[in-house]
Write a protein that holds these residues in place. Structure first.
Motif, mmCIF file in Angstrom:
data_model
loop_
_atom_site.group_PDB
_atom_site.id
_atom_site.type_symbol
_atom_site.label_atom_id
_atom_site.label_comp_id
_atom_site.label_asym_id
_atom_site.label_seq_id
_atom_site.Cartn_x
_atom_site.Cartn_y
_atom_site.Cartn_z
ATOM 1 N N SER A 6 -4.346 -0.513 -3.460
ATOM 2 C CA SER A 6 -5.421 -0.138 -2.539
ATOM 3 C C SER A 6 -5.769 -1.273 -1.578
ATOM 4 O O SER A 6 -5.590 -2.448 -1.896
ATOM 5 C CB SER A 6 -6.674 0.262 -3.316
ATOM 6 N N MET A 28 0.825 -1.205 0.000
ATOM 7 C CA MET A 28 0.000 0.000 0.000
ATOM 8 C C MET A 28 0.863 1.261 0.000
ATOM 9 O O MET A 28 0.630 2.183 -0.799
ATOM 10 C CB MET A 28 -0.960 -0.026 1.198
ATOM 11 N N ASP A 34 -8.260 -3.623 -3.182
ATOM 12 C CA ASP A 34 -7.668 -4.620 -4.082
ATOM 13 C C ASP A 34 -7.004 -5.739 -3.288
ATOM 14 O O ASP A 34 -7.112 -6.905 -3.643
ATOM 15 C CB ASP A 34 -6.649 -3.974 -5.025
#
Length: 113
Positions: A59, A53, A62
């Motif tokens: 994200s 991240m 995701d």
């Protein structure tokens, strides 16, 4: 200068300040498209998640949809796109397959078992 002149770059993602500096340098200097980033399998899931991240802009949404333990490597083909490569186990052969296939133009997703 080494990154600029290199044909291909392979980095092992780690939480150390030095490695994180190298990752930032490669990404900010426009060398991401020729770099393969292997995730260090000895890092715990929380650390791998945080690094994906923070360093690569993946994200949380995701990452919530995948098994982070199965992410072997990634390619940041552009600042907006990271291609995650998965393997059932981080074994020697899986790393070799990913290293050979990672830079092929036709590869959008590499999965090894």
């Amino acid at each position: 200068m080494l990154a600029r002149d290199a044909d291909r770059i392979v980095l092992c993602v780690d939480a150390s300040d030095g490695v994180r500096w190298e990752i930032a340098h490669v990404l900010q200097s426009g060398h991401a498209d020729k770099t393969l980033f292997f995730l260090n399998p000895s890092l715990d899931v929380q650390t791998r998640t945080r690094l994906l991240m923070e360093d690569f802009g993946v994200s949380a949404a995701d990452l919530a949809s995948v098994n982070i333990d199965r992410i072997l490597a990634l390619r940041a083909t552009s600042p907006e796109q990271a291609i995650l490569m998965f393997s059932a186990k981080p074994e020697r052969d899986a790393y070799l397959v990913v290293a050979r296939l990672a830079f092929e133009d036709t590869v959008a997703h590499v999965a090894t078992s």
